[in-house]
Design a protein around this motif. Structure first.
Motif, PDB file in Angstrom:
ATOM      1  N   UNK A 264       0.828  -1.203   0.000  1.00 36.80           N
ATOM      2  CA  UNK A 264       0.000   0.000   0.000  1.00 36.80           C
ATOM      3  C   UNK A 264       0.865   1.255   0.000  1.00 36.80           C
ATOM      4  N   UNK A 265       1.906   1.252   0.811  1.00 35.47           N
ATOM      5  CA  UNK A 265       2.764   2.432   0.905  1.00 35.47           C
ATOM      6  C   UNK A 265       3.505   2.676  -0.406  1.00 35.47           C
ATOM      7  N   UNK A 266       4.045   1.622  -1.013  1.00 35.47           N
ATOM      8  CA  UNK A 266       4.747   1.820  -2.275  1.00 35.47           C
ATOM      9  C   UNK A 266       3.782   2.259  -3.370  1.00 35.47           C
ATOM     10  N   UNK A 275       5.340  12.407  -0.121  1.00 33.50           N
ATOM     11  CA  UNK A 275       5.932  11.714   1.018  1.00 33.50           C
ATOM     12  C   UNK A 275       5.014  10.580   1.435  1.00 33.50           C
ATOM     13  N   UNK A 276       5.610   9.463   1.827  1.00 33.99           N
ATOM     14  CA  UNK A 276       4.826   8.331   2.334  1.00 33.99           C
ATOM     15  C   UNK A 276       5.486   7.819   3.606  1.00 33.99           C
ATOM     16  N   UNK A 277       4.715   7.840   4.685  1.00 35.07           N
ATOM     17  CA  UNK A 277       5.152   7.265   5.953  1.00 35.07           C
ATOM     18  C   UNK A 277       4.399   5.973   6.198  1.00 35.07           C
ATOM     19  N   UNK A 278       5.067   5.026   6.818  1.00 38.46           N
ATOM     20  CA  UNK A 278       4.450   3.734   7.124  1.00 38.46           C
ATOM     21  C   UNK A 278       4.566   3.477   8.617  1.00 38.46           C
ATOM     22  N   UNK A 289      12.482  -0.543   4.853  1.00 39.91           N
ATOM     23  CA  UNK A 289      13.278   0.415   4.068  1.00 39.91           C
ATOM     24  C   UNK A 289      14.460  -0.214   3.337  1.00 39.91           C
ATOM     25  N   UNK A 290      14.866  -1.400   3.734  1.00 41.05           N
ATOM     26  CA  UNK A 290      15.956  -2.057   3.026  1.00 41.05           C
ATOM     27  C   UNK A 290      15.548  -2.384   1.596  1.00 41.05           C
ATOM     28  N   UNK A 291      14.262  -2.686   1.406  1.00 39.78           N
ATOM     29  CA  UNK A 291      13.767  -3.004   0.075  1.00 39.78           C
ATOM     30  C   UNK A 291      13.202  -1.777  -0.636  1.00 39.78           C
ATOM     31  N   UNK A 292      12.701  -0.812   0.130  1.00 42.08           N
ATOM     32  CA  UNK A 292      12.130   0.395  -0.470  1.00 42.08           C
ATOM     33  C   UNK A 292      12.525   1.580   0.389  1.00 42.08           C
ATOM     34  N   UNK A 293      13.730   2.113   0.185  1.00 46.76           N
ATOM     35  CA  UNK A 293      14.245   3.153   1.095  1.00 46.76           C
ATOM     36  C   UNK A 293      13.474   4.465   1.037  1.00 46.76           C
TER      37      UNK A 293
END
Length: 494
Positions: A264-266, A275-278, A289-293
């Motif tokens: 959902x965030x991506x 900006x997107x916060x999770x 964040x390792x996969x989507x920084x």
């Protein structure tokens, strides 16, 4: 002549009213309209199957059967071999249907039996029931429909596949599985949602030369959503920065369930949110964040951890992977004091069903099972009347309801939209989470410029389906929700 599918969708009663107005207000004889329907059917048949030489036409008791008799006469006059099956005694026909039968009968051609008509037919024509069906198809007629569906011969349905509810898209006992449907005058809502897309095959419409003024005087029951040029995705100002493009906060991803919230965030980011916060469970906040920084991940131990995040958010997307345990319940309860648009999905919908509340500033995105829980019924009950279910959810909970499925429905207090992008490859886990993020991303940017919750929800459904259609170019089976993500920029920038 067939036209591109319009935006306006009608109930069966509304199409009958359009027919009545064309006859009584415009002075077009009913038999003239029936003649145009028969001629349009012959043209479509010859375009679709130019080598067809033998037709099996099954005619029912009403005007749909009359269309079939007109088609039979015109096809015979055009040199085709025609076998006509009367599913009801022609002596019982009335009005224009009786005239159509008489004109066919005057040619001296015998009627065929239901079984013999199938032998050697190149095309089967379904003119059995039309939109006048009021009860479940059963008995001999149901067996006939089943037999037609078993044959490899292609089927052309006139107006609507027999056995399909023209208002809801529900199957009424038994239904013709058509390869092509040619609808007349107005496009029926039931062709576009529920079982309609699966039963209708390729869909065409012929308005039978009914004047535009007839349609202008009758508001449709729903509209197919289609983005209109730059109003959907206007160019960004050359001096735009991330603060101009909105901040989405996704709340979800309970213990052991990070994937849904990450999708959902991506999706919100891929749709253009600045900006997107999770906000997610502490167990996996450091790993996403390792996969989507680009995503700003925050481990949430207690509801108060949301306070600062909510203060900076423009839109909240709540529910993907949330869970219904203590952690998810407390976060859901905390969100009740936040004032701003919320996209509600997955476990947040289940928590809402357990403790209903009403607010105008949210978009609820249930699949049929979740819709059943919201309304206290089962999934089949929802599917029997999808438009009615979407309206009932909006009345009970407020805001906008997006009832997902084939022909997703977007309902608010002002009316109903339908989205017909997408494909069966989307029947896989995580697709709803992507939709949640897309809608939230559009809301954060104020898209489309209509600036209503329903418009953003409808545009989100359209974008989601259009991206999935691009992702499915190599095939529908095996399509993953994450495959859709990379196609989102293509769709919103095209």
């Amino acid at each position: 002549m067939p036209i591109p599918l319009p935006e306006a969708l009608y109930t069966a009663a509304q199409v009958r009213e359009l027919d009545r107005r064309a006859i009584e207000d415009q002075g077009i004889p009913g038999y003239t309209l029936m003649g145009r329907a028969g001629a349009a059917a012959l043209e479509r048949l010859q375009r679709q199957w130019p080598q067809a030489g033998t037709l099996a036409i099954y005619c029912g008791p009403g005007n749909n059967g009359g269309d079939g008799y007109v088609l039979a006469r015109l096809a015979h006059e055009a040199g085709l071999s025609v076998q006509v099956v009367a599913a009801t005694d022609p002596a019982r026909l009335r009005g224009e249907a009786a005239l159509a039968w008489q004109d066919w009968h005057a040619l001296g051609q015998p009627l065929s039996t239901p079984e013999t008509a199938l032998d050697g037919a190149d095309v089967i024509v379904d003119a059995l029931l039309g939109t006048g069906l009021t009860r479940a198809v059963e008995g001999d007629l149901a067996r006939l429909i089943h037999r037609i569906n078993q044959t490899p011969t292609p089927v052309l349905a006139l107006d609507i596949p027999s056995g399909l509810n023209g208002d809801t898209g529900a199957v009424m006992g038994a239904v013709i599985e058509a390869d092509v449907t040619l609808s007349f005058i107005g496009l029926k809502l039931g062709l576009m949602t529920g079982a309609g897309p699966a039963c209708r095959g390729a869909l065409f419409l012929d308005e039978l030369e009914v004047p535009a003024s007839v349609f202008d005087a009758l508001p449709p029951a729903a509209r197919r959503f289609w983005p209109h040029g730059s109003r959907a995705f206007p160019p960004r100002p050359r001096d735009a920065h991330k603060g101009h493009c909105g901040h989405v906060l996704v709340i979800g991803g309970g213990q052991g369930m990070p994937g849904a919230a990450r999708l959902a965030a991506e999706a919100a980011a891929r749709t253009g949110a600045g900006l997107v916060s999770l906000a997610t469970h502490p167990d996996h906040a450091a790993f996403i964040p390792l996969a989507r920084p680009e995503l700003m991940c925050h481990g949430i131990h207690c509801p108060d951890d949301l306070k600062g995040l909510l203060a900076r958010a423009d839109v909240v997307a709540m529910g993907p992977g949330l869970g219904t345990g203590d952690w998810g319940q407390r976060l859901w309860a905390y969100l009740g004091d936040w004032h701003g648009p919320i996209v509600v999905d997955a476990d947040a919908l289940n928590l809402l069903a357990a403790a209903p509340q009403y607010r105008e500033d949210w978009i609820l995105t249930p699949h049929p099972g979740e819709a059943g829980r919201l309304l206290g019924c089962d999934t089949p009950t929802i599917q029997v009347d999808r438009p009615g279910a979407a309206a009932a959810i909006t009345r009970r909970y407020g805001g906008v309801c997006v009832l997902k499925g084939a022909g997703s429905l977007i309902q608010d207090a002002a009316g109903l939209w339908l989205c017909d992008t997408g494909n069966p490859g989307m029947a896989s886990g995580g697709m709803g989470d992507v939709l949640t993020g897309i809608i939230a991303g559009l809301l954060a940017q104020g898209l489309p410029v209509d600036d209503t919750l329903a418009a953003s929800a409808a545009l989100g459904c359209w974008v989601h389906g259009a991206a999935a259609d691009r992702a499915a170019r190599s095939g529908e089976r095996g399509l993953l929700a994450s495959d859709v993500l990379c196609h989102l920029p293509e769709v919103i920038n095209s």
